[in-house]
Design an enzyme around this catalytic site. Structure first.
Site: not given
Ligand code: UDP
Length: 319
Positions: A10, A31, A95, A117, A149, A153
């Site tokens: 990425g 990836d 994911t 991350a 999102y 996270k």
């Protein structure tokens, strides 16, 4: 050290691979190329210390084999980009949650240190600035995909902290704020590569909302250096750090700056959020990080200001 980077093809992951190889480490990348690109790692393929696997982190058996051989993991594999999340909400959630569960569960077996991350999106729609790691998350309703999102996270952060507290797994969490630079694709919605590409092609510049919303853009090299320093210091284990820049600019001013720098004759087109994204879309009007914690922890410094970041991106697109 042997280091695994999930999402290593990425935008940020591939720069991280460059930097870790330059420090003498052996790098393993996995990836699935959903938003990454083989182009990003092509230059590394002849390096005997670089290994890559085009596959999904959702494959537990494969991941188990990979995790076993490494000493550290940087977990960057995720669905990213506001536009991408809105277009692919289910895949993004799966994911971003299941992938992190797998990484943490496997790392826990041999207690390898994991960098997770995360993102400034977890702060949500705040009106406090600058945003510090101690601030609350203010998230909108579930009918608006954007917030999925942030929630995914946040769950990643909860999971990582739970592994740290209950199982003594060494984890470090970094919240990235609008990272940009060479290799960032314009395809998934990120504003700087989009504006640069539009300006260079003579297409209109798509400013969403009224353009008065502001962001702080950080160069990927600075961000990667900060990330590695956090992983190199044991005091950072179990902690969360903002990583980015605190140089603020409105999106309208950004569009004008890019037009000027590319000497483009493109016009600015104001597009309502609902037309650009989805019905009921909510944006953050400002997003400025406090960088005090990472500065204190690892003497984080920015070598690139906004002008040099944009120049760098323009140069990349010209090439
Ligand atoms: N934006 C824009 N035009 C575009 C893409 C993005 O005006 O073509 C705006 C977007 O609405 C947001 C800001 O630029 O206010 C930054 O968007 P980006 O997707 O890069 O990152 P975000 O901060 O939303 O995560």
């Amino acid at each position: 050290m042997k280091i695994l980077i999930t999402g290593g093809a990425g935008f940020i992951g591939s720069h991280l691979a460059d930097a870790l190889l330059a420090r003498g480490h052996e790098v393993y990348v996995i990836d699935d190329l959903s938003t990454g690109s083989i182009e990003n790692i092509k230059h590394l393929m002849d390096n005997p210390k670089f290994h890559y696997r085009i596959d999904t982190i959702m494959d537990m058996m494969l991941m188990s084999d990979l995790v076993k051989v490494v000493d550290q993991i940087y977990h960057l594999a995720a669905a990213v980009g506001v536009q991408y999340i809105i277009d692919n909400p289910l895949e993004s959630l799966t994911t971003n949650v299941r992938g992190t569960e797998i990484v943490l569960e496997l790392a826990n077996k041999k207690k390898q240190k994991v960098f997770v991350a995360s993102t400034s999106e977890v702060y949500g729609k705040h009106n406090k600035f600058p945003l510090s790691e101690e601030d609350d998350s203010i998230i909108g309703k579930t009918k608006i995909s954007r917030w999925s999102y942030a929630c995914a996270k946040m769950l990643d952060e909860f999971l990582a902290l739970a592994y740290y507290r209950e199982k003594a797994l060494p984890v470090v969490i970094g919240r990235y704020f609008n990272v940009c630079g060479p290799r960032q694709s314009s395809r998934y919605g990120m504003v700087i590569p989009r504006f640069v590409k539009q300006a260079m092609m003579g297409n209109s510049i798509s400013v969403y909302g009224d353009g008065h919303q502001s962001r702080c853009f950080a160069h990927v090299s600075d961000v990667v250096e900060g990330t590695i320093r956090l992983m190199e210091k044991d005091d950072c284990i179990g902690e969360i750090y903002n990583i980015g820049s605190d140089e603020e600019i409105s999106i309208e001013a950004l569009a004008k700056k890019i037009l000027e720098k590319t000497k483009s004759k493109s016009e600015i087109e104001i597009i309502p959020y609902e037309k650009a994204y989805e019905k009921g879309f909510e944006d953050m009007m400002r997003r400025v990080p406090s960088l005090q914690k990472i500065v204190d922890a690892v003497e984080y410094e920015r070598k690139f200001d906004l002008d040099s970041i944009i120049d760098n991106v323009i140069k990349y697109h010209k090439e």
